[in-house]
Design a protein around this motif. Structure first.
Motif, short mmCIF file in Angstrom:
data_model
loop_
_atom_site.label_atom_id
_atom_site.label_comp_id
_atom_site.label_asym_id
_atom_site.label_seq_id
_atom_site.Cartn_x
_atom_site.Cartn_y
_atom_site.Cartn_z
N THR A 225 -2.98 23.62 -56.15
CA THR A 225 -1.78 23.17 -57.00
C THR A 225 -0.81 22.40 -56.21
O THR A 225 -0.42 22.51 -54.98
N ALA A 265 6.11 25.52 -61.56
CA ALA A 265 5.07 25.70 -60.93
C ALA A 265 4.26 26.63 -61.58
O ALA A 265 3.07 26.99 -61.84
N SER A 286 -1.58 26.04 -51.99
CA SER A 286 -0.08 25.17 -52.30
C SER A 286 0.48 24.81 -50.89
O SER A 286 0.15 25.13 -49.85
N TYR A 292 7.10 26.82 -54.25
CA TYR A 292 5.85 27.49 -54.19
C TYR A 292 6.16 28.93 -52.98
O TYR A 292 5.43 29.78 -52.79
N PHE A 297 7.98 32.90 -57.84
CA PHE A 297 6.56 32.15 -57.54
C PHE A 297 5.62 33.27 -57.05
O PHE A 297 4.65 33.75 -57.49
N HIS A 308 -2.36 33.90 -52.32
CA HIS A 308 -1.58 32.54 -51.96
C HIS A 308 -1.87 32.04 -50.60
O HIS A 308 -1.66 32.67 -49.45
N TYR A 310 -1.31 28.77 -47.91
CA TYR A 310 -0.32 27.83 -47.76
C TYR A 310 -0.61 26.71 -47.04
O TYR A 310 -1.53 27.09 -45.76
#
Length: 380
Positions: A225, A265, A286, A292, A297, A308, A310
């Motif tokens: 994203t 987001a 992301s 983010y 989030f 998640h 990064y």
């Protein structure tokens, strides 16, 4: 056709009805956006009504469609005049006939004859004179090339047009397609390479689970994203947040707003989750943008049990797929327009993602299939 059980956002439904009210037939909308016709009729009852012109006047849908048709005809006449008088130098019958033949897959022959001041009988008499077999074949090839080129809104270059021609039964080389396109004076929109501009802002490094491994064995395993900027005259900078499935390269969720926020987001990821019964375990890549890395989030992802991952600071290649998509939508659609306001920009983005990119634009990395086709095959 869309699978039964698909869920759509309110914005999606309203946009489809706006397109219907602008004159698009239900069958065409169903084919273009992968919907069931009955679903569109159902949405029509909810959202469609008589059209309000001003405070004291409304018009029927039939009247509105007639006005739209007349406007489209006037627009086409204007386009024909512009193209005609820039391409036809001597204004001879031969040049006019050649122009009409070249654009016959784009504009009605009857309309072009009327605008350019030539009788249809004269056009057909000159156009149908006996030519060599090679000339006739080249004329047919040129027409097919132009049909593909304009159907894809000038987004396809020679390799993809060549692939489409092979699918249509042509037995020709890529070099011949390149020669014919050069003769026609057409080419695809050039995509500029990504240029990264470093930031001096200090950002804490976080876990990079994906680590540039964009491979997947199926859908809903790895997503990525990002947010990109889109300028409008009235509203200034506006923002598009997109979510891509790395297996199918389909944009499975997106959101657009005049504010860049964590809520934007989140909305894009929420839309991506609409047709996923259980997103637990999906890895979402992301960058380290504040939207983010925000608590709101992170809490949202935790509530859906999404992992998640990064990107590293200053490394766009960690999120290359979604960066590439945003570069593509800008070069193929956004940079070709000056948007009056955010509504006009939204309409353009909606058509590009939902009709063109997901459902019609083939990808060589997907075996010249569309993202929607690959996604559907895996979901079946």
């Amino acid at each position: 056709m869309a699978h039964n059980g698909n869920r759509y956002s309110e914005e999606f439904k309203r946009q489809i009805i706006d397109l219907y009210l602008s004159g698009k037939p239900v069958k065409e909308l169903a084919d273009e956006y992968g919907l069931v016709e009955q679903t569109i009729y159902k949405w029509k009852k909810l959202y469609a009504a008589t059209i309000k012109v001003d405070e004291n006047k409304t018009i029927s849908l039939k009247e509105y469609n007639a006005l739209q048709k007349k406007m489209r005809e006037l627009e086409m006449e204007n386009e024909i005049l512009k193209k005609g008088y820039s391409h036809i130098r001597q204004k001879t019958i031969t040049e006019i006939v050649a122009f009409i033949t070249k654009y016959q897959t784009i504009y009605p022959i009857k309309l072009m004859c009327k605008v350019l001041g030539i009788n249809r009988s004269t056009y057909y008499k000159v156009a149908n004179k006996v030519d060599s077999a090679r000339t006739i074949e080249n004329q047919k090839l040129d027409a097919d090339i132009l049909a593909i080129y304009f159907a894809t809104k000038r987004r396809y270059g020679a390799p993809k047009i060549h692939h489409e021609l092979l699918n249509q039964g042509w037995n020709i080389s890529l070099k011949r397609v390149q020669r014919r396109m050069a003769k026609l004076g057409i080419h695809s929109i050039v995509i500029k390479k990504y240029r990264h501009y470093s930031s001096n802002k200090r950002v804490a490094e976080k876990d990079n689970i994906l680590n540039q491994d964009f491979t997947a064995t199926g859908i809903n395993q790895k997503w990525c994203t990002d947010i990109t900027y889109i300028h409008t005259q009235k509203d200034g900078w506006t923002y598009l947040a997109s979510v891509m499935d790395l297996y199918s390269r389909k944009i499975i969720g997106w959101a657009y707003d005049i504010n860049m926020s964590a809520e934007l987001a989140i909305k894009a990821v929420k839309n991506a989750c609409l047709n996923v019964s259980n997103p637990e375990g999906i890895v979402l890549q992301s960058d380290l943008g504040t939207q983010y890395t925000s608590d709101i989030f992170e809490r949202f992802l935790a509530s859906r049990k999404i992992c998640h991952s990064y990107s590293r600071k200053g490394c766009p290649y960690d999120n290359a797929c979604i960066e590439s998509f945003h570069a593509l939508i800008k070069k193929e659609e956004i940079y070709r327009h000056v948007y009056k306001d955010s509504k006009e920009a939204y309409d353009s983005i909606f058509e590009y993602i939902e009709s063109w990119y997901n459902r019609k634009r083939t990808h060589s990395s997907l075996g010249y299939k569309t993202p929607a086709a690959v996604h559907a095959e895996c979901a079946a």
